[in-house]
Design a protein around this motif. Structure first.
Motif, PDB file in Angstrom:
ATOM      1  N   UNK A 248       0.804  -1.221   0.000  1.00 38.43           N
ATOM      2  CA  UNK A 248       0.000   0.000   0.000  1.00 38.43           C
ATOM      3  C   UNK A 248       0.839   1.274   0.000  1.00 38.43           C
ATOM      4  N   UNK A 249       2.143   1.155   0.265  1.00 34.71           N
ATOM      5  CA  UNK A 249       3.008   2.351   0.252  1.00 34.71           C
ATOM      6  C   UNK A 249       3.208   2.880  -1.170  1.00 34.71           C
ATOM      7  N   UNK A 250       2.933   2.042  -2.152  1.00 34.81           N
ATOM      8  CA  UNK A 250       3.309   2.362  -3.521  1.00 34.81           C
ATOM      9  C   UNK A 250       2.080   2.202  -4.434  1.00 34.81           C
ATOM     10  N   UNK A 251       1.425   3.324  -4.788  1.00 36.26           N
ATOM     11  CA  UNK A 251       0.184   3.259  -5.571  1.00 36.26           C
ATOM     12  C   UNK A 251       0.360   2.501  -6.891  1.00 36.26           C
ATOM     13  N   UNK A 283      -3.082  -1.827   9.817  1.00 31.48           N
ATOM     14  CA  UNK A 283      -2.788  -2.814   8.767  1.00 31.48           C
ATOM     15  C   UNK A 283      -3.479  -2.421   7.457  1.00 31.48           C
ATOM     16  N   UNK A 284      -2.782  -2.565   6.330  1.00 27.49           N
ATOM     17  CA  UNK A 284      -3.354  -2.088   5.056  1.00 27.49           C
ATOM     18  C   UNK A 284      -4.331  -3.045   4.381  1.00 27.49           C
ATOM     19  N   UNK A 285      -4.816  -4.078   5.079  1.00 29.06           N
ATOM     20  CA  UNK A 285      -5.660  -5.088   4.421  1.00 29.06           C
ATOM     21  C   UNK A 285      -6.860  -4.463   3.682  1.00 29.06           C
ATOM     22  N   UNK A 286      -7.473  -3.462   4.292  1.00 27.27           N
ATOM     23  CA  UNK A 286      -8.637  -2.805   3.700  1.00 27.27           C
ATOM     24  C   UNK A 286      -8.252  -2.067   2.405  1.00 27.27           C
ATOM     25  N   UNK A 287      -7.131  -1.378   2.478  1.00 30.24           N
ATOM     26  CA  UNK A 287      -6.644  -0.628   1.307  1.00 30.24           C
ATOM     27  C   UNK A 287      -6.405  -1.562   0.123  1.00 30.24           C
ATOM     28  N   UNK A 288      -5.781  -2.699   0.410  1.00 34.39           N
ATOM     29  CA  UNK A 288      -5.478  -3.663  -0.655  1.00 34.39           C
ATOM     30  C   UNK A 288      -6.773  -4.191  -1.267  1.00 34.39           C
ATOM     31  N   UNK A 289      -7.675  -4.563  -0.398  1.00 33.22           N
ATOM     32  CA  UNK A 289      -8.943  -5.142  -0.857  1.00 33.22           C
ATOM     33  C   UNK A 289      -9.729  -4.122  -1.695  1.00 33.22           C
TER      34      UNK A 289
END
Ligand SMILES: [Zn+2]
Length: 352
Positions: A248-251, A283-289
């Protein structure tokens, strides 16, 4: 470690009933305190020094009561976790030990309605200790066959190399995987300390594995940033990314993974317990999803991290607000992202 989120049991039944696969699970990390105590009684002597390359292993050969084994799992930091992990691997010495822990792992998985698992077995650690891997794997295979029969589930092996043991050791792990390919060995992985050995070092080893039809997964972006994930994709042609905490650090990377449908084996509790992620809410799980990445939920080392797959789904639900539809999507992803053949995937997906 006391960083666990407060969870309620509500809607647990929905999560339990979802058919699930687990894709990032280390056999050694499924050994519970009761089993560790049992193994320690089987092996009340230190490993011979020729087979013991662990430094300062003062408890080698110590017999644990169940209570003492439990206390060992209540560590305060990452070093404590490594001690516990070593205490377990040090006592996995015979084919019977591997059979026992494999069978018990499958029993625990099936109780959570996990119908398929792809399990890392650390061939790297066994070799590094100077033990022969093949006879131990025979034991694990006996456990798998009994487990598949008794619990009605499927299991694939992924042979795991330890990256900071070097390229030559990894090459030997791949050779073992090729040798046992007909025995449900579906792929290879590398774990260990990313800071000490980046993916690019293993380019030829991975190429060799791919040429022999093995699938490729890489622990990447767990302790270091997105560049390690790029390298796993570019240099190793990874089919799946293990952890991917820094995706998630890298769009651009986020977009790339979503577009190419490259699955990420997310391990929320593990990332918090190892300190790679400061608090669970970050945690970036939501962002990834939400970005459309094929996210799967996994436990990594469930017994050492005091979790299981049901709990990871509850974290997604209660901490990250995943709806029932979204949880179902995560469970479907776990089969889509598996290394099962297409017709098997369809069979499992038809259960939804
Ligand atoms: Zn792992």
């Amino acid at each position: 470690m006391t960083k666990s989120p407060h969870l309620t049991d509500s809607a647990n039944d929905f999560i339990l009933k979802l058919p699930k696969a687990e894709l990032h699970l280390h056999l050694e990390g499924t050994v519970d305190p009761l089993t560790l105590a049992e193994l320690s009684r089987r092996h009340p002597t230190p490993l011979p020094s020729t087979n013991n390359r662990y430094k300062n292993l003062e408890d080698s050969g110590r017999v644990f009561s169940e209570e003492e084994a439990r206390a060992l799992y209540e560590y305060k930091n990452f070093t404590g976790f490594l001690w516990a992990f070593k205490a377990v691997t040090e006592r996995l010495r015979t084919a019977e030990d591997y059979e026992l822990v494999t069978y018990r792992m499958m029993q625990k998985l099936r109780a959570q309605n996990v119908l398929h698992a792809e399990v890392y077995i650390s061939a790297g650690v066994v070799q590094w200790r100077g033990q022969e891997f093949a006879p131990l794997f025979e034991g694990a295979e006996r456990g798998r066959q009994r487990g598949e029969r008794d619990f009605g589930m499927s299991l694939y092996w992924i042979f795991d190399a330890v990256r900071h043991f070097g390229v030559e050791e990894a090459r030997r792990v791949v050779d073992e995987a090729i040798r046992f390919k007909q025995r449900n060995v579906v792929g290879i992985g590398i774990g260990g300390d990313e800071r000490r050995a980046g993916p690019e070092l293993f380019r030829e080893v991975y190429e060799h594995a791919a040429q022999h039809g093995l699938r490729l997964t890489v622990h990447a972006g767990e302790t270091v940033g997105a560049e390690s994930i790029w390298s796993a994709l570019r240099d190793l042609k990874a089919d799946r990314i293990g952890h991917g905490l820094h995706v998630a650090d890298d769009p651009e990377l986020l977009h790339y993974l979503a577009e190419k449908r490259i699955p990420v084996e997310v391990c929320i509790t593990s990332n918090v317990m190892t300190g790679c992620c400061a608090v669970v809410g970050e945690h970036p799980v939501r962002k990834l999803f939400d970005a459309g990445v094929q996210v799967t939920l996994n436990t990594d080392d469930p017994d050492m991290f005091h979790t299981n797959l049901l709990r990871e789904y509850r974290i997604a639900q209660q901490v990250f607000g995943f709806s029932e539809d979204e949880l179902r999507e995560l469970a479907k992803n776990s089969f889509r992202a598996s290394f099962l053949p297409e017709e098997k995937k369809r069979e499992y997906l038809a259960k939804f």
